[in-house]
Enzyme design. Structure first.
Site, PDB file in Angstrom:
ATOM      1  N   CYS A  92       0.983  -1.076   0.135  1.00 45.29           N
ATOM      2  CA  CYS A  92       0.116   0.183   0.051  1.00 45.29           C
ATOM      3  C   CYS A  92       0.751   1.404   0.061  1.00 45.29           C
ATOM      4  O   CYS A  92       1.680   1.438   0.795  1.00 45.29           O
ATOM      5  CB  CYS A  92      -1.057   0.022   1.103  1.00 45.29           C
ATOM      6  SG  CYS A  92      -1.841   1.313   1.388  1.00 45.29           S
ATOM      7  N   CYS A 118      -0.939   6.468   6.785  1.00 42.43           N
ATOM      8  CA  CYS A 118      -2.312   6.030   7.250  1.00 42.43           C
ATOM      9  C   CYS A 118      -2.360   5.642   8.701  1.00 42.43           C
ATOM     10  O   CYS A 118      -3.045   6.097   9.492  1.00 42.43           O
ATOM     11  CB  CYS A 118      -3.012   5.208   6.202  1.00 42.43           C
ATOM     12  SG  CYS A 118      -4.404   4.490   6.910  1.00 42.43           S
ATOM     13  N   CYS A 151      -3.407   0.286   8.978  1.00 40.33           N
ATOM     14  CA  CYS A 151      -2.985  -1.020   8.853  1.00 40.33           C
ATOM     15  C   CYS A 151      -1.491  -0.833   9.803  1.00 40.33           C
ATOM     16  O   CYS A 151      -0.951   0.156   9.504  1.00 40.33           O
ATOM     17  CB  CYS A 151      -2.578  -1.539   7.614  1.00 40.33           C
ATOM     18  SG  CYS A 151      -4.117  -2.155   6.635  1.00 40.33           S
ATOM     19  N   CYS A 165      -8.006   1.594  -0.992  1.00 34.26           N
ATOM     20  CA  CYS A 165      -7.374   1.099   0.297  1.00 34.26           C
ATOM     21  C   CYS A 165      -7.375  -0.524  -0.101  1.00 34.26           C
ATOM     22  O   CYS A 165      -8.437  -1.192  -0.366  1.00 34.26           O
ATOM     23  CB  CYS A 165      -8.345   1.350   1.343  1.00 34.26           C
ATOM     24  SG  CYS A 165      -7.937   0.472   3.042  1.00 34.26           S
ATOM     25  N   GLN A 187     -20.540  -8.016  10.799  1.00 32.68           N
ATOM     26  CA  GLN A 187     -19.056  -8.176  10.978  1.00 32.68           C
ATOM     27  C   GLN A 187     -18.329  -7.621   9.813  1.00 32.68           C
ATOM     28  O   GLN A 187     -18.747  -7.798   8.438  1.00 32.68           O
ATOM     29  CB  GLN A 187     -18.763  -9.675  11.206  1.00 32.68           C
ATOM     30  CG  GLN A 187     -19.144 -10.119  12.627  1.00 32.68           C
ATOM     31  CD  GLN A 187     -17.896  -9.941  13.637  1.00 32.68           C
ATOM     32  OE1 GLN A 187     -17.020  -9.087  13.239  1.00 32.68           O
ATOM     33  NE2 GLN A 187     -17.855 -10.392  15.106  1.00 32.68           N
ATOM     34  N   TYR A 225     -25.340  -9.983  24.581  1.00 34.20           N
ATOM     35  CA  TYR A 225     -24.869  -9.128  23.539  1.00 34.20           C
ATOM     36  C   TYR A 225     -25.105  -9.502  22.235  1.00 34.20           C
ATOM     37  O   TYR A 225     -24.351  -9.543  21.140  1.00 34.20           O
ATOM     38  CB  TYR A 225     -23.290  -8.662  23.733  1.00 34.20           C
ATOM     39  CG  TYR A 225     -22.878  -8.749  25.090  1.00 34.20           C
ATOM     40  CD1 TYR A 225     -22.449  -7.238  25.571  1.00 34.20           C
ATOM     41  CD2 TYR A 225     -22.310  -9.795  25.867  1.00 34.20           C
ATOM     42  CE1 TYR A 225     -21.959  -7.000  26.717  1.00 34.20           C
ATOM     43  CE2 TYR A 225     -21.607  -9.641  26.927  1.00 34.20           C
ATOM     44  CZ  TYR A 225     -21.437  -8.148  27.536  1.00 34.20           C
ATOM     45  OH  TYR A 225     -21.188  -7.721  28.876  1.00 34.20           O
ATOM     46  N   GLU A 285     -30.115  -8.168  24.136  1.00 37.74           N
ATOM     47  CA  GLU A 285     -29.138  -6.625  23.739  1.00 37.74           C
ATOM     48  C   GLU A 285     -29.835  -5.494  24.321  1.00 37.74           C
ATOM     49  O   GLU A 285     -31.143  -5.402  24.434  1.00 37.74           O
ATOM     50  CB  GLU A 285     -29.384  -6.923  22.160  1.00 37.74           C
ATOM     51  CG  GLU A 285     -28.731  -5.741  21.494  1.00 37.74           C
ATOM     52  CD  GLU A 285     -27.537  -5.469  21.803  1.00 37.74           C
ATOM     53  OE1 GLU A 285     -27.067  -4.258  21.802  1.00 37.74           O
ATOM     54  OE2 GLU A 285     -26.518  -6.431  21.605  1.00 37.74           O
ATOM     55  N   ASP A 322     -20.592 -12.526  23.476  1.00 40.09           N
ATOM     56  CA  ASP A 322     -19.659 -11.650  22.503  1.00 40.09           C
ATOM     57  C   ASP A 322     -19.437  -9.970  22.727  1.00 40.09           C
ATOM     58  O   ASP A 322     -20.221  -9.391  22.143  1.00 40.09           O
ATOM     59  CB  ASP A 322     -20.104 -11.884  21.002  1.00 40.09           C
ATOM     60  CG  ASP A 322     -19.201 -11.321  19.971  1.00 40.09           C
ATOM     61  OD1 ASP A 322     -18.148 -10.731  20.221  1.00 40.09           O
ATOM     62  OD2 ASP A 322     -19.636 -11.366  18.759  1.00 40.09           O
ATOM     63  N   CYS A 371     -13.231  -9.836  20.683  1.00 43.79           N
ATOM     64  CA  CYS A 371     -12.345  -9.042  19.830  1.00 43.79           C
ATOM     65  C   CYS A 371     -11.079  -8.562  20.267  1.00 43.79           C
ATOM     66  O   CYS A 371     -10.461  -7.592  19.873  1.00 43.79           O
ATOM     67  CB  CYS A 371     -13.016  -7.943  18.896  1.00 43.79           C
ATOM     68  SG  CYS A 371     -13.765  -6.794  20.181  1.00 43.79           S
TER      69      CYS A 371
END
Length: 489
Positions: A108, A114, A117, A191, A315, A344, A365, A413, A440
């Site tokens: 990239c 940026c 990443c 990108c 996602q 969640y 939720e 989650d 995550c």
């Protein structure tokens, strides 16, 4: 991934983006923070990298301090620019003297500006090793993780892209991403982790703006119209949503704009206008108007169809999500008789996937819009054994326990911040046989698992998943079993 080694690699680390001329300033001593009135000390030092931080930065020692240097790899010898101002010490990479065999030329062209990443200077094997070791170190108290589930093509995976619009010093329309830790737009055409079609649509919008009276929004003056463009792509369905985030509900030339965009991209299935006139960093506002199409798109995940709105969470990487959720359902060990609580639960993705192998699924939720989406998705897929409730999942499970109700499995989650003790204690009160923890952020996952293992649970499986190739982020799913159950297995 590009596996070419960069023999003569030079990099100034986080290059400053000059607001006056829109160019990178890479001269030593001219880094962000500068050297005003001699208050800041800049020193060039030769160092050797000893390891990586959790964000993938190289770790070095300088004058008794441990510093982190972006884009530096273990074992490399390099020159770094150390900037010292009071107690604050920062190190930036100037030149790699002895490169690692795992170093590659980042494909990239915007990589060093940026910051979106962080690992493109590593080859695939090094990225995989870094993420595996990150999870392994965090999960050491609980067991050895399985080999990370990687992605065959670790580019073009994001089904959602967000572009910010503005003007450069020549009064030309630009669109791109903010430079890291700034509100300075880096003009971009492509990108490499976005869906290519999304970037093509953004380029067309730039071109339309250049030939119209519509002006990008200026956050300093509050003048202008177009702030951001959000594109969502159904990877399986091929449906595309474009959201124009604007500063005013008065859209002059709306019909011509819609006509021009649809002519250039007939694959767009819906177009929306979202009004955000607030001076905050939030991208979307509360007011929304459909300019074309039905206002939502659909996509298929794990064989189920989901409706996606502008604001709904879905996602980012569906291909890897199927691996992640597939592993979570496998860990739940469903036989068709179990009662499952999905905490969640969001728009119901995990709940509806689990419903095909469970006796009953209860999704809880806090966000009422997400609950509405979950109910709609349940009906869309003809699911009869899933129910969704709006509320705090922890309180819901405490109330279940107080009524003498049982759950065989809890699937959780949570957000990056993980769970709190109130929620975790509600799991302990409900006493499910198994807990499947999808995370995550393995760091907060490890913290929460420490509580659960101290209160009656044993870890029986840990599976890392690379959901975001080229970045330092890694996801992990873990199976915890009540110790009485584990003893009977």
């Amino acid at each position: 991934m590009n596996k070419r080694k960069n023999k003569g690699y030079k990099d100034s680390g986080k290059k400053r983006f000059d607001k006056k001329n829109g160019k990178q300033n890479t001269k030593p001593g001219k880094q962000a923070g500068g050297n005003p009135k001699g208050k800041q000390k800049n020193v060039t030092a030769k160092v050797t990298c000893s390891g990586l931080s959790k964000e993938g930065k190289g770790i070095i020692q300088w004058e008794g301090k441990q510093l982190e240097v972006p884009h530096l790899m273990p074992g490399e010898t390099a020159e770094v620019l150390v900037s010292k101002k009071g107690r604050y010490v920062n190190a930036e990479l100037k030149r790699v003297i002895k490169p690692s065999e795992d170093r590659v030329t980042p494909p990239c062209q915007y990589y060093f500006q940026c910051g979106g990443c962080q690992l493109q200077h590593m080859n695939e094997q090094a990225q995989t090793r870094f993420k595996q070791e990150t999870v392994k170190a965090l999960m050491k108290p609980f067991g050895k993780p399985e080999p990370i589930l990687t992605m065959d093509h670790p580019y073009d995976y994001r089904n959602k892209s967000h572009t910010t619009f503005g003007m450069n010093q020549h009064r030309q329309v630009i669109g791109g991403l903010y430079a890291q830790h700034t509100h300075q737009i880096i003009p971009m055409e492509r990108c490499l982790i976005h869906d290519p079609k999304a970037d093509e649509i953004v380029e067309t919008i730039k071109d339309i703006l250049k030939h119209s009276k519509m002006q990008p929004y200026n956050e300093d003056t509050g003048q202008g119209f177009l702030r951001h463009v959000l594109v969502k792509v159904g990877k399986v369905s091929g449906e595309i949503m474009v959201v124009l985030v604007v500063a005013s509900p008065v859209f002059k030339g709306k019909n011509n704009f819609v006509k021009a965009l649809r002519k250039a991209h007939p694959e767009i299935t819906t177009l929306l206008m979202n009004v955000n006139n607030r001076g905050t960093s939030m991208v979307l506002g509360d007011q929304e108007k459909v300019l074309f199409g039905k206002g939502t798109i659909t996509d298929t995940l794990c064989g189920l169809e989901f409706e996606i709105s502008a604001k709904s969470f879905y996602q980012i990487n569906p291909a890897q999500t199927e691996k992640l959720y597939g592993k979570a359902i496998e860990m739940a060990e469903l036989t068709g008789k179990e009662t499952v609580v999905d905490a969640y639960s969001g728009i119901g993705t995990i709940s509806l996937i689990a419903s095909r192998k469970a006796g009953k699924v209860i999704g809880v939720e806090l966000n009422k819009d997400a609950v509405r989406d979950a109910i709609r998705n349940s009906k869309r897929n003809g699911v009869k054994n899933a129910r969704f409730y709006q509320g705090d999942a922890g309180e819901f499970m405490v109330q279940m326990a107080a009524r003498g109700e049982k759950a065989d499995v809890v699937i959780m989650d949570p957000p990056r911040s993980g769970s709190d003790e109130a929620f975790l204690s509600s799991i302990v009160k409900l006493e499910p046989k198994r807990v499947v923890y999808v995370s995550c952020n393995p760091e907060t996952q490890a913290r929460d698992m420490k509580y659960l293992t101290a209160n009656g649970y044993k870890v029986e499986g840990i599976q890392p998943v690379d959901m975001f190739p080229q970045t330092h982020h890694v996801e992990s799913v873990a199976k915890l079993v009540r110790k009485e159950e584990a003893g009977n297995r």
